[in-house]
Design a protein around this motif. Sequence first.
Motif, PDB file in Angstrom:
ATOM      1  N   GLY A 279       0.794  -1.228   0.000  1.00 12.59           N
ATOM      2  CA  GLY A 279       0.000   0.000   0.000  1.00 12.59           C
ATOM      3  C   GLY A 279       0.816   1.263   0.000  1.00 12.59           C
ATOM      4  N   THR A 280       2.139   1.142   0.138  1.00 13.28           N
ATOM      5  CA  THR A 280       2.988   2.337   0.127  1.00 13.28           C
ATOM      6  C   THR A 280       3.017   2.943  -1.279  1.00 13.28           C
ATOM      7  OG1 THR A 280       4.365   1.394   1.879  1.00 13.28           O
ATOM      8  CG2 THR A 280       5.310   3.205   0.602  1.00 13.28           C
ATOM      9  N   SER A 281       2.885   4.273  -1.327  1.00 19.60           N
ATOM     10  CA  SER A 281       2.926   4.984  -2.614  1.00 19.60           C
ATOM     11  C   SER A 281       4.365   5.173  -3.049  1.00 19.60           C
ATOM     12  CB  SER A 281       2.229   6.340  -2.481  1.00 19.60           C
ATOM     13  OG  SER A 281       2.337   7.071  -3.694  1.00 19.60           O
ATOM     14  N   LEU A 282       4.634   4.844  -4.303  1.00 15.89           N
ATOM     15  CA  LEU A 282       5.980   4.977  -4.836  1.00 15.89           C
ATOM     16  C   LEU A 282       6.185   6.317  -5.542  1.00 15.89           C
ATOM     17  CD1 LEU A 282       6.536   1.374  -6.266  1.00 15.89           C
ATOM     18  CD2 LEU A 282       6.944   2.245  -3.963  1.00 15.89           C
ATOM     19  N   LEU A 283       5.334   6.638  -6.470  1.00 14.55           N
ATOM     20  CA  LEU A 283       5.388   7.925  -7.182  1.00 14.55           C
ATOM     21  C   LEU A 283       4.089   8.115  -7.945  1.00 14.55           C
ATOM     22  CD1 LEU A 283       7.528   7.807 -10.451  1.00 14.55           C
ATOM     23  CD2 LEU A 283       6.586   5.781  -9.354  1.00 14.55           C
ATOM     24  N   THR A 284       3.867   9.359  -8.385  1.00 17.78           N
ATOM     25  CA  THR A 284       2.687   9.704  -9.179  1.00 17.78           C
ATOM     26  C   THR A 284       3.139  10.227 -10.530  1.00 17.78           C
ATOM     27  OG1 THR A 284       1.423  10.254  -7.196  1.00 17.78           O
ATOM     28  CG2 THR A 284       0.621  11.099  -9.298  1.00 17.78           C
ATOM     29  N   GLY A 321      -2.623   8.354 -11.763  1.00 12.76           N
ATOM     30  CA  GLY A 321      -1.294   7.904 -12.175  1.00 12.76           C
ATOM     31  C   GLY A 321      -0.388   7.533 -11.004  1.00 12.76           C
ATOM     32  N   GLU A 322      -0.995   7.355  -9.794  1.00 13.39           N
ATOM     33  CA  GLU A 322      -0.187   7.000  -8.608  1.00 13.39           C
ATOM     34  C   GLU A 322       0.120   5.500  -8.619  1.00 13.39           C
ATOM     35  OE1 GLU A 322      -0.326   7.492  -3.734  1.00 13.39           O
ATOM     36  OE2 GLU A 322      -2.173   7.548  -4.900  1.00 13.39           O
ATOM     37  N   ILE A 323       1.396   5.191  -8.457  1.00 11.18           N
ATOM     38  CA  ILE A 323       1.843   3.791  -8.419  1.00 11.18           C
ATOM     39  C   ILE A 323       2.075   3.414  -6.959  1.00 11.18           C
ATOM     40  CG2 ILE A 323       3.629   2.167  -9.114  1.00 11.18           C
ATOM     41  CD1 ILE A 323       4.078   3.813 -11.597  1.00 11.18           C
ATOM     42  N   ILE A 359      12.470   0.620 -11.209  1.00 15.55           N
ATOM     43  CA  ILE A 359      12.417   0.504  -9.744  1.00 15.55           C
ATOM     44  C   ILE A 359      13.600  -0.353  -9.286  1.00 15.55           C
ATOM     45  CG2 ILE A 359      11.111  -0.329  -7.757  1.00 15.55           C
ATOM     46  CD1 ILE A 359       8.580   0.185  -9.337  1.00 15.55           C
ATOM     47  N   GLN A 360      14.521   0.269  -8.537  1.00  9.36           N
ATOM     48  CA  GLN A 360      15.698  -0.422  -8.008  1.00  9.36           C
ATOM     49  C   GLN A 360      15.428  -0.798  -6.552  1.00  9.36           C
ATOM     50  OE1 GLN A 360      19.078   0.382  -9.823  1.00  9.36           O
ATOM     51  NE2 GLN A 360      20.072  -1.285  -8.740  1.00  9.36           N
TER      52      GLN A 360
END
Length: 823
Positions: A279-284, A321-323, A359-360
Amino acid sequence: MPLNTTYLELQVSIKKRHILAIVVINLSFMERRQLLQLVLLHTAWLMGGGQLHYSVPEESQHGTFVGRIAQDLGLEVEELVPRMFQMVSKGQEDYFEVNIQNGILFVNSRIDREELCAQSPMCTIHLEMIVDKPLKIFHAEVEIRDINDNAPIFPVNEHQLFILESRLPGSYFPLEGASDADIGSNGLLTYILSPNYYFQLREEKHGNLSKSLALVLQNALDREKFSVHHLLLIATDGGLPELTGTVQLKITVLDANDNVPVFNQSVYEVHLPENITEGTSLLTLTAYDLDEGTNKEIVYSFSNMMPSHVRHIFSIDSNTGEIKMKGKIDFEDINLFELQVEAADQGSYSMVGHCKVLIQVLDVNDNAPELSVTSLSVPIPEDSSVGTVVALMSVSDRDAGINAQVSCSLWPSGIPFKLVSTFKNYYSLVLAEPLDREQVAEYRLSVIIQDEGTPSLSGTNSLLVPIGDINDNAPAFVQSSYTVFVKENNPPGAHIFTVSASDPDVAENSLVSYWIDEKLWPLSSYISVHSESGKLYALQPLDYEKLKLLEFEVRAKDAGLPSLCGNVTIQVFVVDENDNAPDVSRAAEAPILLVVPVTAGHIVGKIHALDADSGYNAWLCYELHGGSSSSWRVGLYSGEISTTHALDEAESIGSSMILLVLVRDHGKPVLSVTATLSISLVASTQAVQADVRLPRMGGSLKPVEDITNIFLIIAICSVSSLFLLAVIVYVALRCRSQLKDAAMYAPGTATLVCASEVGSWSYSQRHSRNLGCMAGEAGVKSDLMVFSPHIPIFAVNPGVGNGKELDPHLSGEVSYVKTLRSL
């Protein structure tokens, strides 16, 4: 054949190898010599690194030569079997095998580098070689070289594109490139687009992470002229021979909506730890469209060409567009993800914009170190020398960097073992102090491994090290000697005692057997010992009168190799029983002549009796038998015959009497014997002498008196002769006895016992004949008992002037002395 890659780690293509071979051939002798020196120096450098390095191409057939591993390790081929050479491929299948007949390492089974190492640029298999006598471990790495065995593959066989006819020349349309499982030049792809008028292929690299592929519009499209374009995209790798892959491009020309959504970045890079929560947001992501109305409304989604397992890990909000994180990630499984994101407008003919999200994954310390024991030599003998290798262990941690750096320690402290680092994460458990199995039979120890991550993680592996026994303890008895008392006349084979020795060793080293040491004199006819139970048996009845003490050693021997012995001294004392009656020698037929008158208490003679027993069993007392005359009495313990009242000539001349003396011991039951004593009374000495002088004075001699004088002379001569003979015999026997005692030590040596009138007893020293009590017999009140079957005994009565040795009994154990009083 190309240069041996066992020593030269040269990753070159086949063409370069051919060129190098041609160059080497064309070199002069000196140049080739210098090149050989460089090769040897490089080989020595690799060997000094602590392990061997080989290389072999993937897909090699069974039996393919890899290297002469025995020669490279400095081992002789002949010692591979005696030293129990074995090879272990840690965590891998048995891809390689060593021929112990020639020491050659060869390929054992098919190796697929892509299956084994995926896209890793360096693919190696770590091998461990273990030899015994002494125990030693070697390490080798075999590099699996890539061959061009995988053709480029596109995600789909046909890729459809929808392009508005209003798109201007120079517009580009991203394409999904092909993938090749090979690496290096074999995985280096080049693309060719089938010739056409409208489109051109463009390749763009983004650092070392990825390469973008796009279709560029060269000329304006006319849907009415060509509504669909069919192109062929060909991907070719750099291997020899080259392999290709193709995908059909179906381009549909659309009308109207002529603006494509555009992202503000074509490539996004994100770094996140592997323990990130769901559930953590990575980027938008943000994309824009210059159109208006519905043609401007954008919907975000992942590309259909993205693998399904990635879709299960990440999610994207179609409106914003939030990943976000949807599943779990693990650095040890996958450390890089590539997301293809599309932004599609809502026009009648939707226009799609594309971007890439890299994504690293960052490693966190989430794996505890692990320890595996590759070799364990137990039980370890207790006489093992310090430095003996007990076990070989290896440590691993799936994490990376500082999280994978591991240290080891032993618990508990104070145990006679230590850990020694041998190579990287390899350790040996060695003996640090001498062992003693009798103190500690086994050791339970734990190897604690701990990494240097934050927070630090640790693991524990328990080992049981039993100690092997050696025969280092001799059997021991509880006491150094034992004293045993056995009654005489025991039944043959009677159990008299049991000896027991203990041995702290185990198994056959503690199996004790017994035997009797017969170095001094043979005991086999008297005593035997059971070899297993230690029970002592008397083989024949023991006779106290012949054998008073048996002293011998019993030895205990264990069954170890070599065997150890212990001994104990056993003293067997024979306890006397009252099995011998008193014995009195029979006196001569001549009576005792007593000259009267005599006073009361006058001693006329002494009875000597002996008992072969000892102690109370040999303590004798004397008494007159019932009907004897009241004029006489006998000493209770001395045996002396004396008068109870004065005797005068008037009442006693010519009379004679018989006395019966009863001699009995103090044993239980009481044993006794009787002695008969004849006493004759005669006139005074003066009267006899006067009668003897009558012939000289002219008188006449009565016949009775003449006969009496003759008997008296004969008796005196006989007693004197017998006394002289007894002295000679005594001296001879005394000398013989002393010589015999000096020559040998044997059971049954005589023991002297003296008894006083009050009944006290004393024993002479053991193993000696002592006739000292005889010297005291000159006194009036002394008595003599000698327990010896060989020595004649003389008794002298102080009341008379001469004595006589009496006839010995057949057994030779008792001598009786009859005393005569001269007239």
